[in-house]
Design a protein around this motif. Sequence first.
Motif, mmCIF file in Angstrom:
data_model
loop_
_atom_site.group_PDB
_atom_site.id
_atom_site.type_symbol
_atom_site.label_atom_id
_atom_site.label_comp_id
_atom_site.label_asym_id
_atom_site.label_seq_id
_atom_site.Cartn_x
_atom_site.Cartn_y
_atom_site.Cartn_z
ATOM 1 N N VAL A 1 51.460 41.264 51.059
ATOM 2 C CA VAL A 1 51.061 41.387 49.657
ATOM 3 C C VAL A 1 51.753 40.324 48.807
ATOM 4 C CG1 VAL A 1 51.113 42.904 47.626
ATOM 5 C CG2 VAL A 1 50.490 43.825 49.863
ATOM 6 N N ASP A 2 52.962 39.942 49.200
ATOM 7 C CA ASP A 2 53.639 38.871 48.486
ATOM 8 C C ASP A 2 52.847 37.568 48.579
ATOM 9 O OD1 ASP A 2 55.962 37.801 47.040
ATOM 10 O OD2 ASP A 2 56.313 36.662 48.873
ATOM 11 N N GLU A 3 52.212 37.331 49.740
ATOM 12 C CA GLU A 3 51.410 36.126 49.950
ATOM 13 C C GLU A 3 50.012 36.272 49.382
ATOM 14 O OE1 GLU A 3 50.333 32.270 51.377
ATOM 15 O OE2 GLU A 3 52.257 33.253 50.996
ATOM 16 N N PHE A 4 49.409 37.458 49.589
ATOM 17 C CA PHE A 4 48.045 37.710 49.126
ATOM 18 C C PHE A 4 48.077 38.876 48.134
ATOM 19 C CE2 PHE A 4 47.672 36.431 53.683
ATOM 20 C CZ PHE A 4 47.116 35.182 53.494
ATOM 21 N N THR A 5 48.384 38.583 46.872
ATOM 22 C CA THR A 5 48.547 39.663 45.891
ATOM 23 C C THR A 5 47.264 40.471 45.706
ATOM 24 O OG1 THR A 5 48.033 38.085 44.129
ATOM 25 C CG2 THR A 5 50.349 38.458 44.625
ATOM 26 N N GLU A 6 46.105 39.846 46.029
ATOM 27 C CA GLU A 6 44.832 40.562 45.879
ATOM 28 C C GLU A 6 44.749 41.769 46.815
ATOM 29 O OE1 GLU A 6 43.819 36.099 46.451
ATOM 30 O OE2 GLU A 6 45.394 37.517 46.996
ATOM 31 N N TYR B 1 44.438 51.743 42.673
ATOM 32 C CA TYR B 1 44.257 50.509 41.930
ATOM 33 C C TYR B 1 42.844 50.394 41.365
ATOM 34 C CZ TYR B 1 48.722 48.648 43.598
ATOM 35 O OH TYR B 1 50.056 48.442 43.843
ATOM 36 N N MET B 2 41.957 51.304 41.728
ATOM 37 C CA MET B 2 40.570 51.240 41.277
ATOM 38 C C MET B 2 40.432 51.827 39.872
ATOM 39 S SD MET B 2 38.538 52.456 44.697
ATOM 40 C CE MET B 2 38.606 51.540 46.236
ATOM 41 N N PRO B 3 39.430 51.355 39.099
ATOM 42 C CA PRO B 3 38.591 50.184 39.378
ATOM 43 C C PRO B 3 39.398 48.906 39.195
ATOM 44 C CG PRO B 3 38.043 51.089 37.233
ATOM 45 C CD PRO B 3 39.059 52.015 37.840
ATOM 46 N N ARG B 4 39.169 47.931 40.072
ATOM 47 C CA ARG B 4 39.962 46.706 40.081
ATOM 48 C C ARG B 4 39.465 45.691 39.056
ATOM 49 N NH1 ARG B 4 43.248 46.493 44.716
ATOM 50 N NH2 ARG B 4 42.807 48.166 46.199
ATOM 51 N N HIS B 5 38.253 45.888 38.556
ATOM 52 C CA HIS B 5 37.709 44.983 37.548
ATOM 53 C C HIS B 5 36.690 45.752 36.719
ATOM 54 C CE1 HIS B 5 34.206 44.797 40.193
ATOM 55 N NE2 HIS B 5 35.045 44.553 41.189
ATOM 56 N N LYS C 1 38.232 33.097 51.926
ATOM 57 C CA LYS C 1 37.508 33.005 50.650
ATOM 58 C C LYS C 1 38.388 32.521 49.513
ATOM 59 C CE LYS C 1 34.884 36.367 49.377
ATOM 60 N NZ LYS C 1 34.366 37.722 49.098
ATOM 61 N N GLU C 2 39.522 33.184 49.311
ATOM 62 C CA GLU C 2 40.326 32.914 48.124
ATOM 63 C C GLU C 2 41.130 31.620 48.242
ATOM 64 O OE1 GLU C 2 39.925 34.756 45.524
ATOM 65 O OE2 GLU C 2 38.673 36.239 46.551
ATOM 66 N N HIS C 3 41.577 31.313 49.464
ATOM 67 C CA HIS C 3 42.457 30.154 49.618
ATOM 68 C C HIS C 3 41.725 28.902 50.085
ATOM 69 C CE1 HIS C 3 46.314 32.366 49.064
ATOM 70 N NE2 HIS C 3 45.555 33.378 49.412
ATOM 71 N N GLN C 4 40.685 29.064 50.907
ATOM 72 C CA GLN C 4 40.010 27.900 51.473
ATOM 73 C C GLN C 4 38.567 27.740 50.994
ATOM 74 O OE1 GLN C 4 43.343 26.972 52.705
ATOM 75 N NE2 GLN C 4 41.746 25.622 53.452
#
Length: 694
Positions: free
Chosen positions: A401-406, A433-437, A278-281
């Motif tokens: 996590v370094d590659e996919f910080t999400e 980390y919640m809520p994340r947004h 989703k995020e990269h492609q």
Amino acid sequence: MSNTVLFELGVEELPARFIDDALQQLESKTKAWFEDQRIPFDDVKGFATPRRLAVQVTEVAEKQPDIEEEAKGPAKKIALDDQGEWTKAAIGFSKGQGKTVDDIYFKEIKGTEYVHVNKFIEGESTANLLKEFRSVFLDLTFAKNMRWGSYDLRYARPIRWMVALFGEEVIPFSIENISTGRTTFGHRFLGEEVALHSAEEYEDVLKQQSIIPSVNERKNNIHEQLLHLEKEKQWNLVIDDDLLNEVTNLVELPTVFTGAFNEEFLEIPEEALITSMKEHQRYFPVRSTEGDLLPFFVGVRNGDDRHLDTVARGNEKVLKARLKDAQFFYEEDQKGSIDEKLEKLTRMVYQEELGTLADKVQRIKAITGKVSDWLELDDKEKAQAQRAAEICKFDLVTQMVDEFTELQGVMGEKYARLFGEDEAVAVAINEHYMPRHANGEVPSSKVGAIVSIADKMDTIVGSIAIGIIPTGSQDPYGLRRQALGILQTLNTLGWSLPVEQIIDLVHNFYVELSLPTRSKEEVNKDLHEFFNLRAAYLLREEQVDPDVVDAVLVNGINVYSTTLEKAKLLVEKRQDETFKPIQEALGRVLNLAEKAETDEVDPELFENETEAELYSTFTAMHEPYVAALENEDPVKAMEILSELSSPIHEFFDHTMVMAEDVKVKNNRLGLLKSIAYDIKKYADFNAIEWKQQF
């Protein structure tokens, strides 16, 4: 002549995230511009693709309406001198209106005669006015701008062409070296340069050039293709709204295609797979009807259905490389131990003035311990909370996590399980980390919520202590979102923790640790104001009127869930006619109490029964009222407070508060001040605009 107007701005590919906002701006600014220019029109329709922003205005009048209006000037006594001649004031007024003194007549207004003239303003030609529309394009704002060539203009992307038509006629204007015309461009690979005959044919011509210019039509087209594919393959596609919006704004002619990847990659945590897709492609992941992730993906091509197999193979190669990396990261991250990863945090700077990530973790542990005590957790829960706080950041040093910080927190939870941590601890690492947004899901576990609050509060207090305070739209550390997250978590879980108590706890930690900070008083003031503003925002989101928000926050936030309940109750009460005498009674007390110098009361100085009755009622209700507030029962507290209404009215009906005898006067004011203290523990009733509701 066709009465449709078309403006199109052709640009190099815009970032997908810019398009929705730019289109909304273009539509609203176009409507406002036509209204400001007094040009009648029927409707405004916007179009947007990565290479163009356009607006079509229908039923546009060919000229502004003529205006006939009466202009009022100076009074007659100023317009005429003693000899009955026109004065400079009258002459100047008439000239200013494009008239002469011969056009003046007098009209009486409220007993005084004034100079008047009738004005006729002929409407200007629309064709002439439309030449100034360039200002609308220049007024569009974007998250980031750029300059190109030797031009001074800063814009989202370089402008390549402009179309401006009023019916069949070109509207002439230019931006930098680009002049308007009737030439537009079709799909980059499937279309060609084409001249528009009229503004009306814009959408049809673009469709002939392999472009769907309507954002909504393009989105619906993609969605229908996805649903058709889902039914055909008997799949369950993960159709994320944000991803659907993004791919809509990445293409001009959408065509859905499918691809596959090796089943061995399904051993990777599905969150990493989905993030890669989703995020990269920008692929839609595929699940079975039972909900299991399948080794397939769905993409959206910017073009037609020719050579889709080749397109799919190319995308499969790209995804395979990404998944190979993820597989390698996943295997490498499982080597070593959590303690080894924690040691690396000592070498990672969190913030130059606030130390390393390891320092932050130690503060989170200390805050977690204190909050756990306040909530009276049992020994097992305390141990879980402490362990979760201790290792909550260990996944930040992992390669995944370094590659996919999400995936911070998400991978922490998975790795914690693999390393044998308690289930509650593993879940808490993700939940902290919640809520994340904004309006996101809050932690559901007690342990996760405590560590979440500790982490966020440390970030907020630390930032504000060193002078990093959000201003305007600037909030690089996301402090506003984190403060909202704390309040939402406390409210959702119903914890009886006064917000100010947590703020002061963390602030005192910073003072005790001698961390760089401004003066304690200054920081304390900023912290409390910052959280009050966030609480006010949340209350308004709950449809609480601004004056009620101010009233309930007069003494700070305290227990947020109780403050919210108070606010909602007061919103109801302001609509309740039967509450009016209660509000008036409490308001009168608050008004006069401001004149009191002391709250001391001597019953021996009472001169009538109403004083004694009010004092008796107050002393009887005081303890149960305070107890109701302490038990977070604002409904009960309001019922008790309302008992004062009748005695207060009786008191004011039969008692002169400002008596000549100073001792009697001060005693009566002292009684009112004592009552006012209790009233304000609930809210400042005088801050509420009651009268407008009755």
